[in-house]
Design an enzyme around this catalytic site. Structure first.
Site, PDB file in Angstrom:
ATOM      1  N   HIS A   1       8.070   6.283   0.558  1.00  0.00           N
ATOM      2  CA  HIS A   1       8.335   5.192   1.501  1.00  0.00           C
ATOM      3  C   HIS A   1       9.143   5.754   2.678  1.00  0.00           C
ATOM      4  O   HIS A   1       9.407   6.960   2.722  1.00  0.00           O
ATOM      5  CB  HIS A   1       9.084   4.074   0.759  1.00  0.00           C
TER       6      HIS A   1
ATOM      7  N   ASP B   1      14.241  -6.843   2.638  1.00  0.00           N
ATOM      8  CA  ASP B   1      13.355  -7.793   1.936  1.00  0.00           C
ATOM      9  C   ASP B   1      13.344  -7.565   0.423  1.00  0.00           C
ATOM     10  O   ASP B   1      12.681  -8.309  -0.307  1.00  0.00           O
ATOM     11  CB  ASP B   1      11.932  -7.775   2.521  1.00  0.00           C
ATOM     12  N   HIS B   2      14.124  -6.565  -0.038  1.00  0.00           N
ATOM     13  CA  HIS B   2      14.201  -6.304  -1.480  1.00  0.00           C
ATOM     14  C   HIS B   2      15.605  -6.501  -2.050  1.00  0.00           C
ATOM     15  O   HIS B   2      15.770  -6.557  -3.264  1.00  0.00           O
ATOM     16  CB  HIS B   2      13.723  -4.880  -1.794  1.00  0.00           C
TER      17      HIS B   2
ATOM     18  N   HIS C   1      14.562  -0.261  -3.451  1.00  0.00           N
ATOM     19  CA  HIS C   1      15.082   0.447  -2.280  1.00  0.00           C
ATOM     20  C   HIS C   1      15.883  -0.527  -1.428  1.00  0.00           C
ATOM     21  O   HIS C   1      15.903  -1.726  -1.702  1.00  0.00           O
ATOM     22  CB  HIS C   1      13.948   1.108  -1.495  1.00  0.00           C
TER      23      HIS C   1
ATOM     24  N   HIS D   1       3.819  -8.162  -2.603  1.00  0.00           N
ATOM     25  CA  HIS D   1       4.304  -7.637  -1.316  1.00  0.00           C
ATOM     26  C   HIS D   1       3.186  -7.763  -0.271  1.00  0.00           C
ATOM     27  O   HIS D   1       2.833  -6.808   0.420  1.00  0.00           O
ATOM     28  CB  HIS D   1       4.770  -6.179  -1.478  1.00  0.00           C
TER      29      HIS D   1
ATOM     30  N   ASP E   1       8.310  -0.297  -2.608  1.00  0.00           N
ATOM     31  CA  ASP E   1       7.261  -0.147  -1.582  1.00  0.00           C
ATOM     32  C   ASP E   1       6.814   1.309  -1.584  1.00  0.00           C
ATOM     33  O   ASP E   1       7.645   2.200  -1.708  1.00  0.00           O
ATOM     34  CB  ASP E   1       7.835  -0.462  -0.207  1.00  0.00           C
TER      35      ASP E   1
ATOM     36  N   HIS F   1      15.642  -1.638   1.690  1.00  0.00           N
ATOM     37  CA  HIS F   1      15.139  -2.521   2.742  1.00  0.00           C
ATOM     38  C   HIS F   1      15.501  -3.963   2.399  1.00  0.00           C
ATOM     39  O   HIS F   1      15.434  -4.386   1.235  1.00  0.00           O
ATOM     40  CB  HIS F   1      13.621  -2.349   2.913  1.00  0.00           C
TER      41      HIS F   1
HETATM   42 ZN   LIG Z   1       9.268  -4.385   1.469  1.00  0.00          ZN
HETATM   43 ZN   LIG Z   2      10.414  -1.166   2.271  1.00  0.00          ZN
END
Ligand SMILES: [Zn+2]
Ligand SMILES: [Zn+2]
Length: 317
Positions: A150, A76-77, A72, A279, A221, A74
Site C-alpha cells: 500500500h 478511513d481505517h 494501517h 472497501h 488496503d 489511513h
Molecule cells: Zn482505505
Molecule cells: Zn489506505
C-alpha cells in the site's frame, strides 16, 4: 438478518460488516470496519469514522469487543477508534482492550492521553506489528499478520482456528458397541469410552484424520502482491479490498489499491473458498458491477454491504 454462507448457524463464526466503503463515509456506505464473533469473543478489524453509529444500527453489543486489529493508519481505517474507546470509558468498561496494528500506535495513544482526548479507565494492551507472523494467540485460535502493498505500511490479518477433530463415523461406533448418546460426544472430544459390555473404544477407532481449522482472512488496503496470496492461502473466507470494479488496474495499483478482478485473482491464486469484496469506491453505489468483474475469474464471490451478517459454518469448511 443473517445470511448463511454454508449450512446452519450452529457452531458458526459470524462476520458483521459495519462499513464497506473506501475513503469517506456516505449516508449509504460507511468506511472500513468488520466484526468477527466466535464463542463469546468479538474481534474488530479496522475502525473507520462512523463505526459507532454503525454499531448502534446493528445487533451488536459493543462492550463485547475484546480486540481491535488495525490494518494501517489511513483515516478511513482508524478514525473511529478514539471515539469508540471514549465510549467504552463513559460506559465504565473494565476489561482490557487489545489493539494490534502498525508501528506508531503507542505514540498515537500517548498523544491522545496527553491531550486528554482519551482517559481510559481500563488497560489498552497495544501490540505494534513488526513483522509477519502470529500477533495474537488465544485458546482455540490465533491471528497472523502479513505485510501488504500500500502507500504506507499495511498489514493484513488471518484468523486461524486450531485443527478440528476428524469426522465421527457413527456406523463404526455403533458396530463397536457404543450406544447412541453421551458416549458419542466423549469420543468426538477425543476421550476413550467403555461400552456396556466392557470394551474400551479409543477415539482414533471412530474419528477420521483431523481437519484444518477455520481460516478467515482480512486483506485491505493493498495492490495485488505476494503477501496477500500468502496471507489468504487456503482461506475459507477471503475478505479483500476492491476499491475499483475492474479495468482500472493501472490507476488502482498506482494508488496502492485493487480492483474486483485483482481480488478475484488473489482468491484464485491462494486457493480460497469464498471471496467477499469490501472497501468499495463510493463512486459506485451499486455492488453488482464489482461482483460481475470478480466472478469472471472467481465464481464464489459476493460483495459486502453495510450491516451484512454472514454465518460461516465450521462443519462445512
Ligand atoms: Zn482505505
Ligand atoms: Zn489506505
Amino acid at each position: 438478518m443473517s445470511r448463511a454462507l454454508a449450512g446452519s448457524a450452529v457452531l458458526s463464526v459470524k462476520l458483521v460488516f459495519l462499513g464497506t466503503g473506501s475513503g469517506k463515509p456516505t449516508p449509504h456506505r460507511g468506511v472500513s470496519s468488520m466484526l468477527l464473533f466466535r464463542d463469546g469473543e468479538v474481534l474488530m478489524f479496522d475502525c473507520g469514522e462512523g463505526t459507532q453509529t454503525q454499531l448502534a444500527k446493528s445487533s451488536v453489543r459493543p462492550g463485547g469487543i475484546s480486540s481491535v486489529f488495525l490494518t494501517h493508519f489511513h483515516g478511513d481505517h482508524v478514525n473511529g477508534l478514539p471515539g469508540l474507546i471514549g465510549s467504552f470509558t463513559l460506559n465504565q468498561r473494565e476489561e482490557v482492550l487489545d489493539i494490534v496494528g502498525p508501528k506508531g500506535m503507542r505514540r498515537w495513544f500517548k498523544t491522545l492521553r496527553d491531550l486528554h482526548i482519551l482517559w481510559p479507565g481500563f488497560d489498552l494492551r497495544v501490540n505494534e506489528v513488526e513483522g509477519k507472523g502470529i500477533v495474537m494467540e488465544r485458546d482455540g485460535f490465533h491471528v497472523e499478520a502479513v505485510g501488504l502493498r500500500h502507500r504506507i505500511t499495511a498489514w493484513g490479518y488471518s484468523y486461524i482456528e486450531q485443527p478440528r477433530p476428524g469426522r465421527f463415523d457413527v456406523e463404526k461406533a455403533k458396530a463397536l458397541g457404543v450406544p447412541h448418546g453421551p458416549l458419542f460426544g466423549k469420543l468426538q472430544r477425543g476421550e476413550s469410552v467403555e461400552t456396556p459390555d466392557g470394551t474400551v473404544v479409543e477415539p482414533h477407532q471412530v474419528l477420521g484424520p483431523s481437519r484444518p481449522g477455520l481460516k478467515i482472512t482480512y486483506c485491505t488496503d493493498t495492490a495485488p502482491c505476494d503477501g496477500a496470496v500468502e496471507l489468504a492461502k487456503d482461506a475459507d473466507i477471503l475478505i479483500h479490498e476492491s476499491t475499483y470494479p475492474g479495468g482500472d488496474e493501472k490507476l488502482a495499483h498506482s494508488r496502492g489499491h485493487s480492483t474486483a478482478s485483482d481480488a478475484a485473482r488473489t482468491a484464485k491464486a491462494a486457493g480460497a473458498k469464498k471471496l467477499v469484496l469490501t472497501h468499495l469506491s463510493q463512486k459506485y453505489p451499486r455492488t453488482d458491477i464489482f461482483v460481475e468483474h470478480a466472478r469472471k475469474i472467481f465464481e464464489e464471490t459476493i460483495a459486502a454491504h453495510d450491516l451484512l451478517e454472514l454465518d460461516v459454518d465450521r462443519r462445512e469448511c
